[in-house]
Design an enzyme around this catalytic site. Structure first.
Site, PDB file in Angstrom:
ATOM      1  N   ILE A  12      40.309  49.524  27.804  1.00  0.00           N
ATOM      2  CA  ILE A  12      41.396  50.501  27.980  1.00  0.00           C
ATOM      3  C   ILE A  12      42.718  49.916  27.468  1.00  0.00           C
ATOM      4  CG2 ILE A  12      42.690  51.874  29.670  1.00  0.00           C
ATOM      5  CD1 ILE A  12      39.715  52.748  29.329  1.00  0.00           C
ATOM      6  N   GLY A 110      39.840  52.526  38.296  1.00  0.00           N
ATOM      7  CA  GLY A 110      39.043  51.612  39.107  1.00  0.00           C
ATOM      8  C   GLY A 110      39.747  51.173  40.383  1.00  0.00           C
ATOM      9  N   CYS A 140      38.027  58.170  33.853  1.00  0.00           N
ATOM     10  CA  CYS A 140      37.596  58.998  32.717  1.00  0.00           C
ATOM     11  C   CYS A 140      36.939  60.293  33.186  1.00  0.00           C
ATOM     12  CB  CYS A 140      36.631  58.202  31.856  1.00  0.00           C
ATOM     13  SG  CYS A 140      35.373  57.344  32.830  1.00  0.00           S
ATOM     14  N   HIS A 220      29.817  59.924  28.692  1.00  0.00           N
ATOM     15  CA  HIS A 220      29.270  60.609  29.868  1.00  0.00           C
ATOM     16  C   HIS A 220      28.984  62.063  29.453  1.00  0.00           C
ATOM     17  CE1 HIS A 220      30.809  57.365  32.423  1.00  0.00           C
ATOM     18  NE2 HIS A 220      32.067  57.635  32.105  1.00  0.00           N
ATOM     19  N   GLN A 301      34.330  57.888  27.656  1.00  0.00           N
ATOM     20  CA  GLN A 301      34.902  57.108  28.760  1.00  0.00           C
ATOM     21  C   GLN A 301      35.932  56.091  28.303  1.00  0.00           C
ATOM     22  OE1 GLN A 301      31.802  56.706  27.613  1.00  0.00           O
ATOM     23  NE2 GLN A 301      31.617  54.538  27.113  1.00  0.00           N
TER      24      GLN A 301
HETATM   25  N1  LIG Z   1      35.808  51.267  30.334  1.00  0.00           N
HETATM   26  C1  LIG Z   1      35.838  52.486  30.801  1.00  0.00           C
HETATM   27  O1  LIG Z   1      34.975  53.281  30.479  1.00  0.00           O
HETATM   28  C2  LIG Z   1      36.922  52.944  31.718  1.00  0.00           C
HETATM   29  C3  LIG Z   1      37.601  52.088  32.535  1.00  0.00           C
HETATM   30  N2  LIG Z   1      38.559  52.567  33.392  1.00  0.00           N
HETATM   31  C4  LIG Z   1      39.254  51.665  34.285  1.00  0.00           C
HETATM   32  O2  LIG Z   1      40.186  50.880  33.537  1.00  0.00           O
HETATM   33  C5  LIG Z   1      40.317  49.585  34.129  1.00  0.00           C
HETATM   34  C6  LIG Z   1      40.020  48.535  33.071  1.00  0.00           C
HETATM   35  O3  LIG Z   1      38.688  48.719  32.619  1.00  0.00           O
HETATM   36  P1  LIG Z   1      38.201  48.177  31.215  1.00  0.00           P
HETATM   37  O4  LIG Z   1      39.281  48.271  30.203  1.00  0.00           O
HETATM   38  O5  LIG Z   1      36.916  48.855  30.957  1.00  0.00           O
HETATM   39  O6  LIG Z   1      37.925  46.670  31.572  1.00  0.00           O
HETATM   40  P2  LIG Z   1      37.697  45.468  30.543  1.00  0.00           P
HETATM   41  O7  LIG Z   1      36.909  44.460  31.284  1.00  0.00           O
HETATM   42  O8  LIG Z   1      37.190  45.970  29.242  1.00  0.00           O
HETATM   43  O9  LIG Z   1      39.169  44.922  30.287  1.00  0.00           O
HETATM   44  C7  LIG Z   1      39.915  44.287  31.277  1.00  0.00           C
HETATM   45  C8  LIG Z   1      40.759  43.214  30.643  1.00  0.00           C
HETATM   46  O10 LIG Z   1      41.573  42.604  31.638  1.00  0.00           O
HETATM   47  C9  LIG Z   1      41.463  41.174  31.514  1.00  0.00           C
HETATM   48  N3  LIG Z   1      41.734  40.564  32.812  1.00  0.00           N
HETATM   49  C10 LIG Z   1      40.878  40.156  33.761  1.00  0.00           C
HETATM   50  N4  LIG Z   1      41.545  39.667  34.825  1.00  0.00           N
HETATM   51  C11 LIG Z   1      42.854  39.774  34.532  1.00  0.00           C
HETATM   52  C12 LIG Z   1      44.057  39.427  35.210  1.00  0.00           C
HETATM   53  N5  LIG Z   1      44.035  38.880  36.432  1.00  0.00           N
HETATM   54  N6  LIG Z   1      45.222  39.678  34.604  1.00  0.00           N
HETATM   55  C13 LIG Z   1      45.274  40.221  33.379  1.00  0.00           C
HETATM   56  N7  LIG Z   1      44.171  40.570  32.680  1.00  0.00           N
HETATM   57  C14 LIG Z   1      42.983  40.348  33.253  1.00  0.00           C
HETATM   58  C15 LIG Z   1      40.061  40.950  30.992  1.00  0.00           C
HETATM   59  O11 LIG Z   1      39.957  39.697  30.356  1.00  0.00           O
HETATM   60  C16 LIG Z   1      39.961  42.101  29.982  1.00  0.00           C
HETATM   61  O12 LIG Z   1      40.595  41.765  28.765  1.00  0.00           O
HETATM   62  C17 LIG Z   1      39.389  49.589  35.358  1.00  0.00           C
HETATM   63  O13 LIG Z   1      40.157  50.009  36.469  1.00  0.00           O
HETATM   64  C18 LIG Z   1      38.374  50.667  35.002  1.00  0.00           C
HETATM   65  O14 LIG Z   1      37.769  51.249  36.137  1.00  0.00           O
HETATM   66  C19 LIG Z   1      38.952  53.867  33.381  1.00  0.00           C
HETATM   67  C20 LIG Z   1      38.331  54.760  32.565  1.00  0.00           C
HETATM   68  C21 LIG Z   1      37.218  54.385  31.724  1.00  0.00           C
HETATM   69  O1  LIG Z   2      35.618  55.245  35.914  1.00  0.00           O
HETATM   70  C1  LIG Z   2      34.610  55.323  35.234  1.00  0.00           C
HETATM   71  O2  LIG Z   2      33.487  55.978  35.593  1.00  0.00           O
HETATM   72  P1  LIG Z   2      33.270  56.688  37.003  1.00  0.00           P
HETATM   73  O3  LIG Z   2      34.382  57.698  37.169  1.00  0.00           O
HETATM   74  O4  LIG Z   2      31.948  57.361  36.879  1.00  0.00           O
HETATM   75  O5  LIG Z   2      33.288  55.639  38.093  1.00  0.00           O
HETATM   76  C2  LIG Z   2      34.567  54.588  33.951  1.00  0.00           C
HETATM   77  O6  LIG Z   2      33.606  55.148  33.083  1.00  0.00           O
HETATM   78  C3  LIG Z   2      34.257  53.154  34.261  1.00  0.00           C
HETATM   79  O7  LIG Z   2      33.022  53.151  34.908  1.00  0.00           O
HETATM   80  P2  LIG Z   2      32.301  51.795  35.266  1.00  0.00           P
HETATM   81  O8  LIG Z   2      32.693  51.490  36.683  1.00  0.00           O
HETATM   82  O9  LIG Z   2      30.852  52.136  35.134  1.00  0.00           O
HETATM   83  O10 LIG Z   2      32.768  50.753  34.282  1.00  0.00           O
END
Ligand SMILES: NC(=O)C1=CN([C@@H]2O[C@H](COP(=O)(O)OP(=O)(O)OC[C@H]3O[C@@H](n4cnc5c(N)ncnc54)[C@H](O)[C@@H]3O)[C@@H](O)[C@H]2O)C=CC1
Ligand SMILES: O=C(OP(=O)(O)O)[C@H](O)COP(=O)(O)O
Length: 337
Positions: A12, A110, A140, A220, A301
């Site tokens: 994200i 999250g 998402c 999704h 997503q």
């Molecule tokens: N991937 C998805 O499909 C979606 C994710 N989200 C939400 O977005 C948020 C992030 O998810 P993603 O981008 O998928 O995760 P990700 O794991 O791809 O990215 C997270 C990033 O934060 C870094 N990180 C870890 N600990 C940290 C810290 N203490 N300080 C700063 N950076 C740190 C990680 O190294 C990584 O670069 C979560 O709350 C998730 O639920 C929301 C919608 C969709």
């Molecule tokens: O927020 C999401 O999905 P969700 O609304 O189904 O929990 C994102 O697709 C991240 O889902 P993940 O918790 O499977 O990484």
């Protein structure tokens, strides 16, 4: 120019950084990461100042030959707003840092709703987040549901929403996720967490959601049934949705039969990373039976929350109203397939 910090540069965060850079009224002040990897290298290549999210790990970046601009505290102190895109639960740990420097913060889906003042979807409740200090851009799936529910509520009134969410097991890069060969009721309890999450946007909404996980990574898929407060005609609903920039009605003529062809279309259309910022509704699936509305929609997503983060930045900084912000974001990104 709003100076925007991005803490957490993964799926994200990196997309939000690119989207912010494209806006006429904001700049990326810097991005923070915990460890060097390909994303850290790309951030540097793109010219985003890279900050160390964890001070003790700063030397890891030096060992990898990556120049660090400073600790994340410096970034947060200088920024007008910070977008926290760290993994689920880390945003809650970071809240004290943002409070210490009095920097308004956006969190992602999250995090728990009670961490923040407002849960946000630009189309549905932009005004609630104006000048708020802590705002959560909903997940998402919740974003995808809210974008459909908002116009239906306004036009016809909604008695009840029933949604079945077929969720991708993990993102394409998440090789540790599953299922590999299964179909899981997930969560097995009903309703899934999505219904209550949508109620953080529409507190008086009657909604039941059921979730599953499948061996897919691309998108999704939602199967929706909304009972409205009046009889509706499918053609009318299609017209209503056609006016919504973040709802893409997939025309029959395109012969797009699923997530695979949708992503292929996004790549062919030149979308960065093949992103689909819009809900993708199959126009043929939009059906009505008396007061009942039905459709299928695909939700990308990794990207549908990206324009929402951009709008939330304008809301918390009081830089624009909903209509103006959504129009600016859409134009800058090229939203509206
Ligand atoms: N991937 C998805 O499909 C979606 C994710 N989200 C939400 O977005 C948020 C992030 O998810 P993603 O981008 O998928 O995760 P990700 O794991 O791809 O990215 C997270 C990033 O934060 C870094 N990180 C870890 N600990 C940290 C810290 N203490 N300080 C700063 N950076 C740190 C990680 O190294 C990584 O670069 C979560 O709350 C998730 O639920 C929301 C919608 C969709
Ligand atoms: O927020 C999401 O999905 P969700 O609304 O189904 O929990 C994102 O697709 C991240 O889902 P993940 O918790 O499977 O990484």
């Amino acid at each position: 120019m709003q100076q925007v910090a991005i803490n957490g540069y993964g799926t994200i965060g990196k997309r939000v950084a690119d989207a912010v850079r494209q806006q006429p009224d904001m700049e990326v002040l810097g991005v923070a990461k915990t460890r060097p990897n390909f994303e850290a290298e790309t951030a540097i290549d793109k010219g985003f100042p890279l900050y160390a999210a964890v001070e003790e790990r700063e030397e890891l970046f030096a060992e990898a030959g990556l120049e660090i601009a400073g600790p994340v505290e410096d970034l947060v102190a200088e920024a007008d707003v910070v977008v926290d895109a760290t993994p689920s639960g880390i945003g809650a740990q970071n809240k004290a840092l943002y409070e210490e420097y009095d920097t308004p913060a956006l969190y992602q889906g999250g995090e728990d709703a009670d961490l923040v003042d407002v849960s946000f979807n630009a189309r549905s409740n932009f005004e609630d987040a104006v000048d708020a200090d802590h705002v959560r851009v909903v997940s998402c799936n919740t974003t995808g549901l809210s974008r459909v529910i908002a116009p239906l509520r306004e036009e016809y009134g909604v008695e009840k929403v029933r949604a079945t969410l077929v969720r991708r097991g993990g993102d394409p890069g998440q090789s540790d996720r599953g299922p590999i060969n299964d179909i899981l009721p997930n969560p097995v309890t009903i309703p899934s967490h999505h219904g209550p999450d949508v109620e953080t946007i529409f507190p008086d909404l009657d909604i039941d959601t059921l979730g599953m996980k499948v061996p897919a990574t691309l998108m999704h898929m939602h199967s929706l049934n909304v009972t409205l407060e009046e009889d509706v005609d499918a053609a009318e609903v299609r017209d209503l949705f056609a006016d919504e920039s973040r709802l893409f009605l997939i025309p029959e003529r395109m012969n797009i039969d699923g997530s695979g062809t949708l992503k292929e279309y996004a790549l062919d259309a030149g979308r960065p990373r093949g992103d689909l910022w819009e809900n993708c509704l199959w126009a043929e699936s939009i059906s009505t039976e008396g007061r009942d509305f039905y459709c299928f929609q695909g939700i990308h997503q990794e990207s549908d929350v990206v324009p929402e983060n951009v709008d939330a930045i304008r809301a918390v900084t009081g830089a624009a109203d909903a209509e103006e912000s959504i129009a600016t974001t859409d134009e800058a990104l090229g939203i509206g397939l």
